[in-house]
Design an enzyme around this catalytic site. Sequence first.
Site, mmCIF file in Angstrom:
data_model
loop_
_atom_site.group_PDB
_atom_site.id
_atom_site.type_symbol
_atom_site.label_atom_id
_atom_site.label_comp_id
_atom_site.label_asym_id
_atom_site.label_seq_id
_atom_site.Cartn_x
_atom_site.Cartn_y
_atom_site.Cartn_z
ATOM 1 N N SER A 1 0.858 -1.184 0.000
ATOM 2 C CA SER A 1 0.000 0.000 0.000
ATOM 3 C C SER A 1 0.890 1.228 0.000
ATOM 4 C CB SER A 1 -0.891 0.001 1.251
ATOM 5 O OG SER A 1 -1.524 1.251 1.442
ATOM 6 N N TYR B 1 -2.699 -1.867 10.359
ATOM 7 C CA TYR B 1 -2.700 -2.114 8.919
ATOM 8 C C TYR B 1 -1.444 -1.538 8.276
ATOM 9 C CZ TYR B 1 -4.179 -1.939 4.032
ATOM 10 O OH TYR B 1 -4.238 -2.087 2.671
#
Length: 240
Positions: free
Chosen positions: A135, A148
């Site tokens: 990400s 996360y």
Amino acid sequence: MELAGKVVLLTGGSAGIGREMAWQMKAKGAVVVVTGRNEERLEAMRKDGFVAVAADLSSAAGVDALLDVWGDRELDVLVNNAGQGVDHDFRESKPDPDAADDCIYANFNAPIRLITALLPRLHKRPQAAIVNVTSGLAIAPRAGSPVYCATKAGLRSYTQALRAQVGGVNFQVIEALPPVVDTQMTADRKNKKMPPQECARQIIDAIENNKDEANVGMVKVLKHVHSVSPAIARKVMLRF
């Protein structure tokens, strides 16, 4: 890499970015096996001609079950795309440590376990690739998603080190860094979101053109800012 004829194991391939990657790879002639947790979505993929395997990758048992199903099949491309988010914001409520553990396992431990098990057979192929989907948050974290972000940053570091160990002319180790993409995971986010089809297209372009990284969409800008001033990048993203 030419995808035609390649056998691909794509985790998290029944929805979102993974589903779009599966369709686009299939259109290029790859044989794509997808995994997921939602049986209804998996059945839809089967009806569309994919091999779809139910797999919960938030535990070692789930990963081992997938490996048992895979057996001794040949494999050319492993795409570690499956992932999950977790609420972990002390400003809102006390976080659930068990949910954090599931997120850490699915996003970080499971890809490592799959790579460890499948790397020997990938090395036997004339041309092979591992694609780890991280990400833009692996570059600089968002305050509301510390667990996360940490899993994606960890997988980014792992991917870079793995590339130094085993990468080469005929063996690609690729990191894909999506921005905010319009998926189920981001349904409650108000930011502008990239369509999953375009995100998948850019990742596949990186595979086909032998790139080490697929910096997708606005992640290109984030990476440039981070290269100039990591402090500015962190300040911006922590408020994101």
